[in-house]
Design an enzyme around this catalytic site. Structure first.
Site, mmCIF file in Angstrom:
data_model
loop_
_atom_site.group_PDB
_atom_site.id
_atom_site.type_symbol
_atom_site.label_atom_id
_atom_site.label_comp_id
_atom_site.label_asym_id
_atom_site.label_seq_id
_atom_site.Cartn_x
_atom_site.Cartn_y
_atom_site.Cartn_z
ATOM 1 N N ASP A 142 2.484 7.983 4.095
ATOM 2 C CA ASP A 142 1.952 8.893 3.081
ATOM 3 C C ASP A 142 0.663 9.571 3.553
ATOM 4 O O ASP A 142 0.087 9.187 4.589
ATOM 5 C CB ASP A 142 1.708 8.152 1.751
ATOM 6 C CG ASP A 142 1.035 6.788 1.921
ATOM 7 O OD1 ASP A 142 0.441 6.554 2.985
ATOM 8 O OD2 ASP A 142 1.085 5.977 0.984
ATOM 9 N N ASN A 189 -0.468 -2.058 -8.855
ATOM 10 C CA ASN A 189 0.537 -1.706 -9.864
ATOM 11 C C ASN A 189 1.959 -1.797 -9.308
ATOM 12 O O ASN A 189 2.902 -1.321 -9.923
ATOM 13 C CB ASN A 189 0.273 -0.286 -10.392
ATOM 14 C CG ASN A 189 0.328 0.754 -9.269
ATOM 15 O OD1 ASN A 189 0.566 0.420 -8.122
ATOM 16 N ND2 ASN A 189 0.105 2.001 -9.617
ATOM 17 N N HIS A 237 2.990 -0.349 -6.506
ATOM 18 C CA HIS A 237 3.471 0.813 -5.748
ATOM 19 C C HIS A 237 3.643 0.463 -4.275
ATOM 20 O O HIS A 237 3.002 -0.435 -3.743
ATOM 21 C CB HIS A 237 2.599 2.058 -5.970
ATOM 22 C CG HIS A 237 1.298 2.111 -5.228
ATOM 23 N ND1 HIS A 237 0.229 2.854 -5.665
ATOM 24 C CD2 HIS A 237 0.892 1.537 -4.077
ATOM 25 C CE1 HIS A 237 -0.763 2.743 -4.801
ATOM 26 N NE2 HIS A 237 -0.386 1.947 -3.839
ATOM 27 N N GLU A 291 4.712 5.551 -7.248
ATOM 28 C CA GLU A 291 4.071 4.930 -8.405
ATOM 29 C C GLU A 291 5.110 4.466 -9.428
ATOM 30 O O GLU A 291 6.218 5.024 -9.477
ATOM 31 C CB GLU A 291 3.140 5.950 -9.079
ATOM 32 C CG GLU A 291 2.046 6.513 -8.171
ATOM 33 C CD GLU A 291 0.901 5.537 -7.938
ATOM 34 O OE1 GLU A 291 1.101 4.308 -8.023
ATOM 35 O OE2 GLU A 291 -0.213 6.004 -7.647
HETATM 36 C C1 GLP Z 1 -2.623 2.980 -0.903
HETATM 37 C C2 GLP Z 1 -1.580 3.348 0.106
HETATM 38 C C3 GLP Z 1 -0.536 2.301 0.213
HETATM 39 C C4 GLP Z 1 -1.212 0.954 0.368
HETATM 40 C C5 GLP Z 1 -2.003 0.632 -0.861
HETATM 41 C C6 GLP Z 1 -2.662 -0.724 -0.832
HETATM 42 O O1 GLP Z 1 -2.265 3.344 -2.180
HETATM 43 N N1 GLP Z 1 -0.944 4.577 -0.185
HETATM 44 O O2 GLP Z 1 0.313 2.579 1.285
HETATM 45 O O3 GLP Z 1 -0.241 -0.032 0.557
HETATM 46 O O4 GLP Z 1 -3.006 1.623 -0.959
HETATM 47 O O5 GLP Z 1 -3.838 -0.641 -0.112
HETATM 48 P P1 GLP Z 1 -4.713 -1.869 0.299
HETATM 49 O O6 GLP Z 1 -4.011 -2.487 1.455
HETATM 50 O O7 GLP Z 1 -6.018 -1.268 0.672
HETATM 51 O O8 GLP Z 1 -4.812 -2.767 -0.858
#
Ligand code: GLP
Length: 244
Positions: free
Chosen positions: A67, A134, A136, A141
């Site tokens: 992403d 959440n 995702h 989402e």
């Molecule tokens: C973002 C990214 C995701 C990632 C998520 C969790 O939203 N788009 O790909 O998995 O954050 O991030 P973290 O590993 O910092 O908790």
């Protein structure tokens, strides 16, 4: 799902790096779906170190990021492109590294081109994933329906709040992002999920043993035949907490 639980973030990062090293050694031209966020940073550091010491060669690998934010100026330090350079690609030679362009003039076309490029190399061998609080994955989402292909996603409130620290306030967090779809993620031959910390416990519980629902996009991973989940003790506390 194969669940592996380790003591803490460092042990999780070590185990995830070992998983990736083995995959790259076994198939030097492996196609990797990369994730951003805190979760894979420790693993990327270990991969960098392994490449630097000559223990690992990633020069034939191809990468596709999950992403990217829309609307950040080129070179923005919080763009995922810059994240990947900082944590991996500045130090690690690879064959190719792709990331969707969140500033493309025609975003729909950008998404189609991105999926076309993944298809052209034969699809992803391994998709690395973190998980949002959440539930995702990528930027897919919770919603009443999810999209299969790479698409433009409106970021949900929880996600924007969680990223506020990166952008000096929630109001500055981009509203839209490009994300591979859940279909694209599920098409990957293998999936590696990395999570640590109490904040992820509830989402991990829902992912592993909750109802399969678009309201928890990670729960769709229950339908995939080869998912490895690497957790620390705190994130694993969610395994008793089956909620959606
Ligand atoms: C973002 C990214 C995701 C990632 C998520 C969790 O939203 N788009 O790909 O998995 O954050 O991030 P973290 O590993 O910092 O908790």
């Amino acid at each position: 799902m194969k669940i592996r639980i380790y003591e803490d973030y460092e042990a999780v990062s070590q185990a995830a790096a070992e998983y990736m090293k083995e995959a790259i050694d076994t198939k030097p031209d492996v196609v990797i779906g990369y994730a951003t966020g805190q979760s894979p940073i420790g693993m990327y550091r270990r991969l960098r170190e392994a490449v630097r010491s000559g223990e690992l060669d990633m020069s034939r690998t191809t990468g596709f990021n999950l992403d990217e934010y829309c609307g950040l100026e080129k070179g923005h330090p919080k763009s995922y492109k810059e994240f990947m350079k900082e944590h991996l690609f500045n130090d690690v030679p690879v064959r190719d590294a792709h990331i969707p362009d969140g500033n493309a003039s025609d975003l729909k076309r950008e998404c189609e081109t991105y999926d076309g490029m993944i298809k052209a190399v034969g699809g992803l061998d391994i998709q690395i994933l973190g998980i949002g609080e959440n539930g995702h994955i990528g930027f897919n989402e919770p919603a009443s329906s999810l999209l299969v292909e790479t698409h433009v996603e409106r970021l949900d409130e929880v996600t924007r709040r969680n990223h506020a620290v990166d952008f000096a306030g929630e109001d500055n967090v981009p509203t839209f992002a490009l994300s591979m779809g859940v279909g694209g993620i599920l098409k990957s031959r293998r999936v590696l999920v990395i999570a640590s910390g109490k904040k992820k416990a509830k989402a991990i519980g829902a992912m592993v043993s909750g109802k399969v629902t678009t309201q928890c996009p990670a729960s769709l991973l229950q339908l995939h035949p080869d998912v490895t989940v690497i957790l620390d003790r705190e994130a694993a506390e969610g395994l008793q907490c089956i909620t959606v």
